[in-house]
Design a protein around this motif. Structure first.
Motif, PDB file in Angstrom:
ATOM      1  N   LEU A 104     -15.152 -58.641  69.933  1.00  0.00           N
ATOM      2  CA  LEU A 104     -15.874 -60.094  69.443  1.00  0.00           C
ATOM      3  C   LEU A 104     -14.854 -61.292  70.867  1.00  0.00           C
ATOM      4  O   LEU A 104     -15.821 -61.722  70.992  1.00  0.00           O
ATOM      5  CB  LEU A 104     -15.715 -60.534  68.142  1.00  0.00           C
ATOM      6  CG  LEU A 104     -15.852 -59.875  66.766  1.00  0.00           C
ATOM      7  CD1 LEU A 104     -15.358 -60.196  65.689  1.00  0.00           C
ATOM      8  CD2 LEU A 104     -17.651 -60.413  66.931  1.00  0.00           C
ATOM      9  N   LEU A 105     -14.140 -60.306  70.823  1.00  0.00           N
ATOM     10  CA  LEU A 105     -13.399 -61.710  71.609  1.00  0.00           C
ATOM     11  C   LEU A 105     -14.200 -61.332  73.109  1.00  0.00           C
ATOM     12  O   LEU A 105     -14.260 -62.019  74.008  1.00  0.00           O
ATOM     13  CB  LEU A 105     -11.948 -60.506  72.070  1.00  0.00           C
ATOM     14  CG  LEU A 105     -10.762 -60.766  71.134  1.00  0.00           C
ATOM     15  CD1 LEU A 105      -9.323 -60.689  71.116  1.00  0.00           C
ATOM     16  CD2 LEU A 105     -10.451 -62.681  71.175  1.00  0.00           C
ATOM     17  N   ARG A 106     -14.499 -59.992  73.459  1.00  0.00           N
ATOM     18  CA  ARG A 106     -15.070 -59.825  74.952  1.00  0.00           C
ATOM     19  C   ARG A 106     -16.981 -60.391  74.758  1.00  0.00           C
ATOM     20  O   ARG A 106     -17.318 -60.667  76.198  1.00  0.00           O
ATOM     21  CB  ARG A 106     -15.258 -58.121  74.848  1.00  0.00           C
ATOM     22  CG  ARG A 106     -13.920 -57.886  75.841  1.00  0.00           C
ATOM     23  CD  ARG A 106     -14.565 -56.311  76.366  1.00  0.00           C
ATOM     24  NE  ARG A 106     -12.690 -55.787  76.348  1.00  0.00           N
ATOM     25  CZ  ARG A 106     -11.756 -55.975  76.733  1.00  0.00           C
ATOM     26  NH1 ARG A 106     -12.329 -56.708  78.378  1.00  0.00           N
ATOM     27  NH2 ARG A 106     -10.914 -55.673  77.189  1.00  0.00           N
ATOM     28  N   ASP A 107     -17.077 -60.237  73.656  1.00  0.00           N
ATOM     29  CA  ASP A 107     -18.904 -60.357  73.062  1.00  0.00           C
ATOM     30  C   ASP A 107     -19.043 -61.881  72.758  1.00  0.00           C
ATOM     31  O   ASP A 107     -18.738 -61.679  71.323  1.00  0.00           O
ATOM     32  CB  ASP A 107     -19.947 -58.983  72.524  1.00  0.00           C
ATOM     33  CG  ASP A 107     -21.175 -59.954  73.005  1.00  0.00           C
ATOM     34  OD1 ASP A 107     -21.965 -60.695  73.106  1.00  0.00           O
ATOM     35  OD2 ASP A 107     -21.525 -58.444  73.228  1.00  0.00           O
ATOM     36  N   ARG A 108     -18.899 -63.034  72.656  1.00  0.00           N
ATOM     37  CA  ARG A 108     -19.273 -64.559  72.567  1.00  0.00           C
ATOM     38  C   ARG A 108     -20.348 -64.359  72.250  1.00  0.00           C
ATOM     39  O   ARG A 108     -20.254 -64.992  70.913  1.00  0.00           O
ATOM     40  CB  ARG A 108     -18.686 -65.342  73.141  1.00  0.00           C
ATOM     41  CG  ARG A 108     -16.952 -65.684  73.912  1.00  0.00           C
ATOM     42  CD  ARG A 108     -16.149 -65.021  72.206  1.00  0.00           C
ATOM     43  NE  ARG A 108     -15.776 -65.833  71.680  1.00  0.00           N
ATOM     44  CZ  ARG A 108     -15.387 -66.547  70.459  1.00  0.00           C
ATOM     45  NH1 ARG A 108     -15.318 -65.086  69.893  1.00  0.00           N
ATOM     46  NH2 ARG A 108     -16.101 -67.531  69.816  1.00  0.00           N
ATOM     47  N   GLU A 109     -21.540 -63.889  72.839  1.00  0.00           N
ATOM     48  CA  GLU A 109     -22.547 -64.325  71.749  1.00  0.00           C
ATOM     49  C   GLU A 109     -22.717 -63.178  70.704  1.00  0.00           C
ATOM     50  O   GLU A 109     -23.523 -63.688  69.756  1.00  0.00           O
ATOM     51  CB  GLU A 109     -23.465 -63.691  72.588  1.00  0.00           C
ATOM     52  CG  GLU A 109     -23.579 -64.324  74.129  1.00  0.00           C
ATOM     53  CD  GLU A 109     -24.074 -66.124  74.154  1.00  0.00           C
ATOM     54  OE1 GLU A 109     -25.315 -66.541  72.603  1.00  0.00           O
ATOM     55  OE2 GLU A 109     -24.182 -66.715  73.975  1.00  0.00           O
TER      56      GLU A 109
END
Length: 431
Positions: free
Chosen positions: A392-397
């Protein structure tokens, strides 16, 4: 006959559980505060304030139920400008939260013990025209006294876990007479209608209205307070924040260990922990520091410090929903090392992606709907928790999609507070 034995054995049971309750009160503090109210003893000031009002008695056990009660009170006041209520609660934290929101149209009291002479004294002072029970508290003497006095009794936001349902069915012959005293039961899901009917509640008295707790209407968030506190600690408002909400024993250390491992990739990361019971704060503080974390407590804001802390430990009550506004990712407590789970709705309404463990029994229907609709993430253990936080930190979408899907799930409960309030206003005393 059942009530006779209930009242006969009640003092014995009270003595048996008294040591544990006293220990809990001592640990949480403020145990002497208005303690007489628990035994149906009210001072002259309370009696005078209540004497001139037609009261609606609303009972809410602790902080979560108090939040539901306050939300419902606002709607009832909108329907009836003369609305006056007595809000009773069991816990000191529940009392603090309720009292902070009280005004001249509300009296906050501790709930009386359900022993018939105490219950009768409470009725004589409060003199309710209707009684509203929030979520799960239906006590035999209170219900019977309401029925004898012809005072309408309703259970709102009715919650029935599978564990409680199994226990109720096992002792159905004991609890059915109490449930039959209910004039209205407002349930959260359509499936709940049959479940409550099986316990003895007449079908025509069961109403599917949705969940007040999940109703997105009239949510008031104040991010200014947490932002001000963060600034006083030197924490950048734009830095990612892992937030542990309403955590239980063992979960704080897990979050601390996961946080330590993640900081190698996310150096600006901050951990905020809000334990379910603030009396555990000293113990949690010590355990987190033993992991090598620089820990500060929220109550220490305003002091001078050379660098921002790694972890901020919230040791105040009544602010949690506002703190969700500054989180990046929220872990919902009592779901990894303990059973039952806590309410995931507040962080969702704050627009945050939510994770929780495998134990969400108290919110099973909602948790299942969130997971099925890709609106929240359920983790199995600390390793999967770390993996999902990293994702979730890496993929904000992906985080934004979770939040959008979660809002769609909660939209099914939109208007639940208003529908419940309308039903409550229809309940009038037959005296």
């Amino acid at each position: 006959m059942i009530r006779f034995f209930y009242n006969f054995f009640y003092p014995i049971g009270l003595l048996f559980f008294l040591p544990g309750q006293i220990t809990k009160l001592l640990r949480r503090g403020n145990y002497r505060h208005k303690s007489g109210q628990r035994f149906g003893s009210y001072d002259n000031e309370v009696r005078a304030r209540l004497s001139g009002h037609r009261c609606t008695w609303i009972h809410a056990v602790s902080v979560g139920e108090v939040a539901v009660a306050l939300k419902l009170c606002a709607k009832l006041r909108a329907l009836d400008p003369e609305f006056f209520c007595v809000l009773t609660t069991t816990t000191t934290t529940g009392f603090q939260v309720a009292n902070a929101e009280s005004n001249y149209r509300m009296e906050v009291l501790y709930s009386p013990l359900d022993f018939w002479p105490i219950t009768r004294r409470a009725f004589a002072v409060i003199r309710p025209v209707r009684i509203i029970l929030v979520e799960a508290e239906v006590w035999p003497n209170l219900a019977a006294e309401a029925r004898n006095r012809r005072i309408p009794l309703a259970l709102v936001n009715a919650r029935l876990s599978k564990r409680s349902e199994a226990r109720f069915h096992r002792f159905r012959f004991l609890i059915t007479p109490t449930f039959r005293c209910l004039d209205a039961v407002c349930v959260q899901e359509t499936d709940d209608i049959e479940r409550w009917a099986a316990l003895g509640v007449a079908r025509e008295r069961i109403h599917h209205v949705g969940s007040i707790k999940y109703d997105p209407a009239d949510v008031r968030l104040n991010p200014d307070l947490p932002l001000e506190i963060l600034a006083s600690f030197g924490i950048d408002r734009d830095s990612p924040i892992l937030f542990g909400g309403s955590t239980h024993a063992g979960e704080e250390e897990i979050l601390g260990e996961v946080f330590q491992r993640l900081r190698a990739d996310f150096p600006a990361f901050t951990l905020i922990v809000a334990p379910r019971h603030v009396e555990r704060v000293p113990e949690i503080h010590e355990r987190l520091e033993s992991l090598g974390l620089n820990v500060c407590r929220r109550s220490q804001s305003g002091g001078t410090r050379t660098s921002p802390p790694d972890c901020l430990l919230l040791d105040t009550t009544g602010e949690l929903q506002h703190w969700y506004a500054v989180a990046t990712i929220v872990f919902v407590g009592k779901s990894l090392t303990a059973r039952g789970g806590q309410n995931p709705v507040e962080p969702i309404l704050a627009g945050k992606p939510v994770l929780f463990g495998p134990h969400m029994e108290n919110f099973s229907a909602l948790a299942e709907a969130l997971v099925v609709n890709e609106a929240a993430v359920q983790v199995r253990d600390p390793n999967s928790l770390q993996q999902k936080i990293t994702w979730l930190l890496r993929d904000r979408e992906a985080a934004f999609r979770l939040v959008a899907n979660a809002h769609s799930v909660l939209a099914r409960h939109s208007g639940a507070t208003e529908r419940t309030a309308a039903l409550v206003m229809q309940l009038t005393s037959h005296n």
